[in-house]
Design an enzyme around this catalytic site. Structure first.
Site, PDB file in Angstrom:
ATOM      1  N   CYS A 258      -0.920   4.017  -6.376  1.00  0.00           N
ATOM      2  CA  CYS A 258      -1.780   3.386  -5.356  1.00  0.00           C
ATOM      3  C   CYS A 258      -2.014   1.979  -5.874  1.00  0.00           C
ATOM      4  O   CYS A 258      -2.284   1.794  -7.069  1.00  0.00           O
ATOM      5  CB  CYS A 258      -3.105   4.147  -5.238  1.00  0.00           C
ATOM      6  SG  CYS A 258      -4.394   3.240  -4.356  1.00  0.00           S
TER       7      CYS A 258
ATOM      8  N   CYS B 299       0.875  -1.164   0.000  1.00  0.00           N
ATOM      9  CA  CYS B 299       0.000   0.000   0.000  1.00  0.00           C
ATOM     10  C   CYS B 299       0.915   1.218   0.000  1.00  0.00           C
ATOM     11  O   CYS B 299       1.732   1.376   0.924  1.00  0.00           O
ATOM     12  CB  CYS B 299      -0.871  -0.023   1.246  1.00  0.00           C
ATOM     13  SG  CYS B 299      -1.804   1.498   1.493  1.00  0.00           S
TER      14      CYS B 299
HETATM   15  N1  DGL Z   1      -3.799   0.649  -1.930  1.00  0.00           N
HETATM   16  C1  DGL Z   1      -3.631   1.837  -1.148  1.00  0.00           C
HETATM   17  C2  DGL Z   1      -2.438   2.638  -1.694  1.00  0.00           C
HETATM   18  O1  DGL Z   1      -1.628   2.064  -2.392  1.00  0.00           O
HETATM   19  C3  DGL Z   1      -4.968   2.500  -1.095  1.00  0.00           C
HETATM   20  C4  DGL Z   1      -5.028   3.720  -0.327  1.00  0.00           C
HETATM   21  C5  DGL Z   1      -6.297   3.997   0.435  1.00  0.00           C
HETATM   22  O2  DGL Z   1      -6.752   3.142   1.173  1.00  0.00           O
HETATM   23  O3  DGL Z   1      -6.743   5.138   0.324  1.00  0.00           O
HETATM   24  O4  DGL Z   1      -2.232   3.790  -1.427  1.00  0.00           O
END
Ligand code: DGL
Length: 252
Positions: free
Chosen positions: A173, A69
């Site tokens: 993301c 993430c």
């Molecule tokens: N997959 C997360 C990232 O790479 C999502 C972010 C979120 O939950 O807003 O930033």
């Protein structure tokens, strides 16, 4: 056991790449969908959330944790490395360096959460490789739409239509690689860059230098979703679609 965490389903785009390289590993994937999205939470909140997840993963026997993430990595990895010095944290980052290596002059759009774009860690990377032809675009709410399997097209039309002649799109993301087609619909034939390959390479490097055994007789994957929503688990297996039939120890 290798732990992988994300604020939901997005980390699957990283896990797929890891599985290509470690087809018979033992993994636990933690999808924190109850706290999704991380992107507009405060630094303090994110650190608290990550601290709790990491404690759980350590209790399950994870000595290596992949932060799949970008928001969590950008904001929390320094805290985690300091607090849990025995654990190896492998942290994803937006693949902005890949643009520098592949098409440095190209007009570039970096899509990420607000948390990632405003983080010190990302800004350091950005200034290091700045090609002076880059737009940083915080996509507030997009990860949440993807997480909840909603139609993203109206949102994408709204935020992307004004950008013309984009050549490089950094998907900063881990949820965003799931909507490449939607982005192409609006921006045309762009080249995408995401951090999955880079983080996998780093994971393999760390496993090798520390001589950690990561190949077993069978693939084993445990899936945990913090909201305990069974539809999340179903979507996880559909998106992951591993070649081998994994063992699935009972989820909590
Ligand atoms: N997959 C997360 C990232 O790479 C999502 C972010 C979120 O939950 O807003 O930033």
């Amino acid at each position: 056991m290798i732990g992988i965490l994300d604020s939901g389903i997005g980390g699957v785009t990283v896990f797929r790449e890891i599985l290509k390289n470690i087809p018979k590993g033992h993994f636990v994937y933690y999808s924190d969908s109850i706290n999704n999205p991380y992107g507009n939470k405060s630094k303090e909140e994110i650190i608290l959330i990550l601290d709790n997840i990491v404690k759980k993963l350590i209790n399950m026997g994870c000595l290596i944790i992949v932060i799949a993430c970008n928001t969590a990595s950008s904001i929390g990895v320094n805290f985690l490395r300091e607090k849990y010095s025995d654990i190896k944290f492998i942290a994803i980052e937006p693949a902005y360096k890949m643009v520098h290596d592949n098409n440095p002059r190209g007009k570039t759009l970096v899509m990420a959460t607000l948390g990632t774009i405003e983080s010190e860690k990302f800004l350091k990377l950005y200034h290091k490789y700045d090609n002076h032809n880059t737009i940083l675009l915080p996509c507030i709410g997009l990860a949440e739409l993807i997480e909840n399997n909603k139609n993203v097209i109206p949102y994408l039309s709204d935020i992307l239509s004004e950008y013309k002649d984009i050549q490089n799109v950094v998907l900063g993301c881990t949820h965003y690689p799931l909507i490449k087609d939607g982005i192409k619909n609006i921006l045309g034939d762009v080249t995408f860059y995401d951090g999955a390959k880079g983080v996998t390479k780093e994971l393999l490097r760390v496993l090798k230098i520390h001589k950690i055994n990561y190949e077993f007789a069978d693939l084993e994957i445990k899936f945990i979703d913090s909201s305990k929503d069974k539809t999340k688990e179903k979507r996880f297996w559909e998106l992951l679609n591993p070649k081998e039939q994994p063992q699935r120890p009972k989820t909590d």
